[in-house]
Design a protein around this motif. Structure first.
Motif, PDB file in Angstrom:
ATOM      1  N   GLN A 110      70.614  40.104  -5.996  1.00 26.19           N
ATOM      2  CA  GLN A 110      70.500  39.502  -4.670  1.00 26.19           C
ATOM      3  C   GLN A 110      69.476  38.374  -4.629  1.00 26.19           C
ATOM      4  OE1 GLN A 110      69.762  42.827  -2.082  1.00 26.19           O
ATOM      5  NE2 GLN A 110      71.936  43.261  -1.847  1.00 26.19           N
ATOM      6  N   ARG A 111      68.798  38.160  -5.737  1.00 27.40           N
ATOM      7  CA  ARG A 111      67.805  37.086  -5.758  1.00 27.40           C
ATOM      8  C   ARG A 111      68.496  35.730  -5.908  1.00 27.40           C
ATOM      9  NH1 ARG A 111      64.466  39.684 -10.623  1.00 27.40           N
ATOM     10  NH2 ARG A 111      64.069  41.739  -9.758  1.00 27.40           N
ATOM     11  N   PRO A 112      67.818  34.643  -5.481  1.00 25.28           N
ATOM     12  CA  PRO A 112      68.399  33.311  -5.663  1.00 25.28           C
ATOM     13  C   PRO A 112      68.292  32.855  -7.119  1.00 25.28           C
ATOM     14  CG  PRO A 112      66.222  33.133  -4.706  1.00 25.28           C
ATOM     15  CD  PRO A 112      66.530  34.610  -4.777  1.00 25.28           C
ATOM     16  N   GLY A 113      69.103  31.889  -7.484  1.00 21.73           N
ATOM     17  CA  GLY A 113      69.000  31.325  -8.830  1.00 21.73           C
ATOM     18  C   GLY A 113      70.325  31.287  -9.570  1.00 21.73           C
ATOM     19  N   LEU A 114      71.396  31.751  -8.923  1.00 20.48           N
ATOM     20  CA  LEU A 114      72.690  31.756  -9.607  1.00 20.48           C
ATOM     21  C   LEU A 114      73.112  30.334  -9.977  1.00 20.48           C
ATOM     22  CD1 LEU A 114      75.131  33.359 -10.591  1.00 20.48           C
ATOM     23  CD2 LEU A 114      76.148  33.098  -8.324  1.00 20.48           C
ATOM     24  N   GLY A 115      72.847  29.386  -9.079  1.00 17.18           N
ATOM     25  CA  GLY A 115      73.220  27.997  -9.344  1.00 17.18           C
ATOM     26  C   GLY A 115      72.515  27.435 -10.563  1.00 17.18           C
ATOM     27  N   ILE A 116      71.242  27.813 -10.728  1.00 15.08           N
ATOM     28  CA  ILE A 116      70.487  27.321 -11.886  1.00 15.08           C
ATOM     29  C   ILE A 116      71.071  27.909 -13.168  1.00 15.08           C
ATOM     30  CG2 ILE A 116      68.230  27.382 -13.032  1.00 15.08           C
ATOM     31  CD1 ILE A 116      66.963  27.156 -10.255  1.00 15.08           C
ATOM     32  N   TRP A 117      71.401  29.208 -13.140  1.00 16.03           N
ATOM     33  CA  TRP A 117      72.010  29.840 -14.321  1.00 16.03           C
ATOM     34  C   TRP A 117      73.332  29.159 -14.665  1.00 16.03           C
ATOM     35  CZ3 TRP A 117      70.016  32.565 -17.982  1.00 16.03           C
ATOM     36  CH2 TRP A 117      68.912  33.381 -17.740  1.00 16.03           C
TER      37      TRP A 117
ATOM     38  N   THR B  38      63.452  35.440  -8.702  1.00 15.18           N
ATOM     39  CA  THR B  38      64.680  34.708  -9.018  1.00 15.18           C
ATOM     40  C   THR B  38      65.588  35.578  -9.887  1.00 15.18           C
ATOM     41  OG1 THR B  38      63.607  33.681 -10.925  1.00 15.18           O
ATOM     42  CG2 THR B  38      63.625  32.411  -8.879  1.00 15.18           C
ATOM     43  N   LEU B  39      66.827  35.178  -9.913  1.00 14.95           N
ATOM     44  CA  LEU B  39      67.852  35.927 -10.645  1.00 14.95           C
ATOM     45  C   LEU B  39      67.572  35.903 -12.149  1.00 14.95           C
ATOM     46  CD1 LEU B  39      70.491  37.274  -9.670  1.00 14.95           C
ATOM     47  CD2 LEU B  39      71.676  35.161 -10.237  1.00 14.95           C
ATOM     48  N   THR B  40      67.690  37.063 -12.782  1.00 16.12           N
ATOM     49  CA  THR B  40      67.597  37.128 -14.239  1.00 16.12           C
ATOM     50  C   THR B  40      69.013  37.233 -14.814  1.00 16.12           C
ATOM     51  OG1 THR B  40      67.443  39.523 -14.191  1.00 16.12           O
ATOM     52  CG2 THR B  40      65.357  38.301 -14.178  1.00 16.12           C
ATOM     53  N   LEU B  41      69.121  37.119 -16.130  1.00 16.16           N
ATOM     54  CA  LEU B  41      70.439  37.232 -16.763  1.00 16.16           C
ATOM     55  C   LEU B  41      71.059  38.594 -16.456  1.00 16.16           C
ATOM     56  CD1 LEU B  41      72.536  35.898 -18.570  1.00 16.16           C
ATOM     57  CD2 LEU B  41      71.356  36.854 -20.551  1.00 16.16           C
ATOM     58  N   ASP B  42      70.208  39.612 -16.407  1.00 11.05           N
ATOM     59  CA  ASP B  42      70.659  40.951 -16.049  1.00 11.05           C
ATOM     60  C   ASP B  42      71.348  40.940 -14.675  1.00 11.05           C
ATOM     61  OD1 ASP B  42      70.647  43.426 -17.335  1.00 11.05           O
ATOM     62  OD2 ASP B  42      69.294  44.238 -15.807  1.00 11.05           O
TER      63      ASP B  42
ATOM     64  N   ALA C  15      64.888  26.331 -21.795  1.00  9.06           N
ATOM     65  CA  ALA C  15      65.097  26.334 -20.340  1.00  9.06           C
ATOM     66  C   ALA C  15      65.665  27.681 -19.877  1.00  9.06           C
ATOM     67  CB  ALA C  15      66.040  25.198 -19.952  1.00  9.06           C
ATOM     68  N   LEU C  16      66.644  28.188 -20.612  1.00  6.22           N
ATOM     69  CA  LEU C  16      67.239  29.489 -20.259  1.00  6.22           C
ATOM     70  C   LEU C  16      66.201  30.607 -20.360  1.00  6.22           C
ATOM     71  CD1 LEU C  16      70.660  29.146 -22.121  1.00  6.22           C
ATOM     72  CD2 LEU C  16      70.394  29.467 -19.665  1.00  6.22           C
ATOM     73  N   LEU C  17      65.454  30.588 -21.461  1.00  6.27           N
ATOM     74  CA  LEU C  17      64.444  31.629 -21.673  1.00  6.27           C
ATOM     75  C   LEU C  17      63.341  31.553 -20.620  1.00  6.27           C
ATOM     76  CD1 LEU C  17      63.657  33.915 -23.632  1.00  6.27           C
ATOM     77  CD2 LEU C  17      62.322  32.248 -24.925  1.00  6.27           C
TER      78      LEU C  17
END
Lengths: 67, 131
Positions: free
Chosen positions: B64-71, A30-34, A16-18
């Motif tokens: 600045q992209r969305p997705g922090l909640g998922i992480w 979407t946000l990456t780990l970076d 899921a993380l990958l």
């Protein structure tokens, strides 16, 4: 939990993380780990907490290890 | 470029030496934590020399992209799963991330590569850059 279930759980979470990481890298939407790390290191207190955790991780992995 | 190669070689040689020390020893602790601390000092110094507040000055701002909640949600699930394994015994039947990593890094070469990457990561985090 058995060993198989435990390992399967880690595998599912890892996939899921990958997947979310790859989705962010490919679509750039979407946000990456970076990006997550980038958010953290911009705040001094969080950056130092992350650095401290990183140092602990190295000690844990390379010093406190049964070889 | 040559300077980077020399530093990279030095980090690799040091990682080889440090990961070859007896584990759980004071010598090993000083070798690893000391090197990590030096990497943090170097990263902090380079950050101050660069004189910048934000690590990401490019036009592409991935933070600045969305997705922090998922992480955060996925990492929370990982922590819960890790803790549920950690509190159970025997470790063979309930492996933790540490247990799995130990098995993954069971050769000196693998530990050397991982240690070198960890040192580089320490410098970059202290410098204020995403790894």
């Amino acid at each position: 939990m058995t060993r198989t279930i435990t390992l399967a759980g880690f595998a599912v979470i890892g996939v899921a993380l990958l997947s979310f990481q790859l989705w962010g890298m490919v679509t750039r939407r979407t946000l990456t780990l970076d990006g997550v790390v980038g958010l953290v290191v911009r705040r001094p207190v969080l950056r130092w907490l992350l650095v401290a955790g990183w140092l602990w991780l190295g000690w844990h992995v390379f010093v406190r290890v049964e070889l | 470029m040559a300077g980077r190669a020399v530093v990279g070689l030095g980090v690799g040689v040091y990682a080889w030496w440090a990961t070859g020390l007896e584990t759980f020893s004071a010598e090993s602790t000083w070798a690893i934590v000391g090197a990590g601390a030096v990497a943090v000092v170097v990263g902090t110094w380079r950050r101050r020399m660069a004189g910048r507040q934000s690590p990401l000055d490019s036009t592409d701002r991935p933070e600045q992209r969305p997705g922090l909640g998922i992480w955060l949600g996925l990492l929370a699930v990982l922590v819960v799963w890790q803790m549920s394994a950690y509190v159970q015994e025997p470790r063979e039947d309930h492996p933790t991330l540490s247990y799995l990593v130990n098995h993954l890094l069971d050769t000196h070469g693998a530990r050397t590569v991982a240690c070198a990457a960890w040192l580089v990561g320490a410098e970059r985090l202290a410098r204020g850059e995403a790894t």
